[in-house]
Motif scaffolding. Structure first.
Motif, PDB file in Angstrom:
ATOM      1  N   LEU A 191     121.172  14.882 -18.863  1.00 30.87           N
ATOM      2  CA  LEU A 191     120.537  14.864 -17.546  1.00 30.87           C
ATOM      3  C   LEU A 191     121.286  15.697 -16.514  1.00 30.87           C
ATOM      4  CD1 LEU A 191     119.753  11.051 -17.379  1.00 30.87           C
ATOM      5  CD2 LEU A 191     118.133  12.901 -17.868  1.00 30.87           C
ATOM      6  N   ALA A 192     122.601  15.573 -16.451  1.00 32.53           N
ATOM      7  CA  ALA A 192     123.369  16.264 -15.408  1.00 32.53           C
ATOM      8  C   ALA A 192     124.829  16.368 -15.819  1.00 32.53           C
ATOM      9  CB  ALA A 192     123.253  15.518 -14.089  1.00 32.53           C
ATOM     10  N   PHE A 221     123.070  14.104  -7.128  1.00 31.27           N
ATOM     11  CA  PHE A 221     123.276  15.354  -7.861  1.00 31.27           C
ATOM     12  C   PHE A 221     122.526  16.502  -7.210  1.00 31.27           C
ATOM     13  CE2 PHE A 221     124.314  12.289 -11.136  1.00 31.27           C
ATOM     14  CZ  PHE A 221     125.357  12.893 -11.825  1.00 31.27           C
ATOM     15  N   SER A 249     121.442  19.111  -8.969  1.00 26.96           N
ATOM     16  CA  SER A 249     120.350  19.414  -9.886  1.00 26.96           C
ATOM     17  C   SER A 249     120.464  18.549 -11.138  1.00 26.96           C
ATOM     18  CB  SER A 249     120.358  20.898 -10.271  1.00 26.96           C
ATOM     19  OG  SER A 249     121.548  21.210 -10.960  1.00 26.96           O
ATOM     20  N   VAL A 250     119.340  18.330 -11.794  1.00 27.87           N
ATOM     21  CA  VAL A 250     119.278  17.590 -13.051  1.00 27.87           C
ATOM     22  C   VAL A 250     118.318  18.322 -13.985  1.00 27.87           C
ATOM     23  CG1 VAL A 250     119.792  15.347 -11.990  1.00 27.87           C
ATOM     24  CG2 VAL A 250     117.436  16.050 -12.274  1.00 27.87           C
ATOM     25  N   LEU A 261     120.584   9.529  -9.419  1.00 22.98           N
ATOM     26  CA  LEU A 261     120.557   8.920 -10.755  1.00 22.98           C
ATOM     27  C   LEU A 261     121.302   7.599 -10.669  1.00 22.98           C
ATOM     28  CD1 LEU A 261     121.330  11.962 -13.092  1.00 22.98           C
ATOM     29  CD2 LEU A 261     119.115  10.910 -12.642  1.00 22.98           C
ATOM     30  N   ASN A 289     127.764  19.151 -11.069  1.00 21.23           N
ATOM     31  CA  ASN A 289     126.613  19.124 -10.154  1.00 21.23           C
ATOM     32  C   ASN A 289     126.558  17.865  -9.305  1.00 21.23           C
ATOM     33  OD1 ASN A 289     125.399  21.624 -10.631  1.00 21.23           O
ATOM     34  ND2 ASN A 289     124.469  20.872 -12.500  1.00 21.23           N
ATOM     35  N   TYR A 330     118.905  14.885  -6.132  1.00 25.03           N
ATOM     36  CA  TYR A 330     118.486  13.821  -7.043  1.00 25.03           C
ATOM     37  C   TYR A 330     119.445  12.643  -7.020  1.00 25.03           C
ATOM     38  CZ  TYR A 330     115.593  17.507  -9.011  1.00 25.03           C
ATOM     39  OH  TYR A 330     114.672  18.523  -9.184  1.00 25.03           O
TER      40      TYR A 330
END
Length: 111
Positions: free
Chosen positions: A25-26, A46, A48-49, A102, A30, A100
């Motif tokens: 995912l990441a 984050f 980006s993912v 998570l 990030n 994002y």
């Protein structure tokens, strides 16, 4: 419908994956912040993912104000992982737009 293409990360550091299916995912590089809360506990912000599907936009009242967000789901198993910030109403929260969340308890280290 065929198989879904998934991207694999090899950032040379810690990689976070889905706790259900271990899909990447990441990467740690990030991560912008560990000081967030999700719907079920601690969460990470984050830049980006990868390997997520975005849901429909909705408006949510959060502790930092009103935000327009999209829930994000694992592309392989469909588990809800967090959300993407689309729009922040408060000027001080604009830095979150396009970022994002998570949820920590839905992640595992895969590398």
């Amino acid at each position: 419908m065929g198989m879904t293409f998934r991207r694999y990360l090899n950032a040379g550091g810690r990689i976070y994956g889905c706790s259900s299916c271990k899909t990447h995912l990441a990467s740690l590089s990030n991560m912008m912040s560990r000081a967030f809360n999700g719907q079920h506990g601690r969460a990470y912000l984050f830049e980006s993912v990868v390997n997520v599907v975005e849901g429909e936009e909705c408006s949510r009242a959060m502790t930092t104000g009103q935000h327009t967000v999209r829930d994000i789901y694992c592309v392989k198993c469909g588990v809800t992982l967090g959300w993407k910030y689309e729009l922040a109403q408060e000027p001080s929260q604009k830095y979150k737009e396009g970022k994002y969340i998570l949820e920590r308890n839905l992640l595992v280290d895969v590398q």
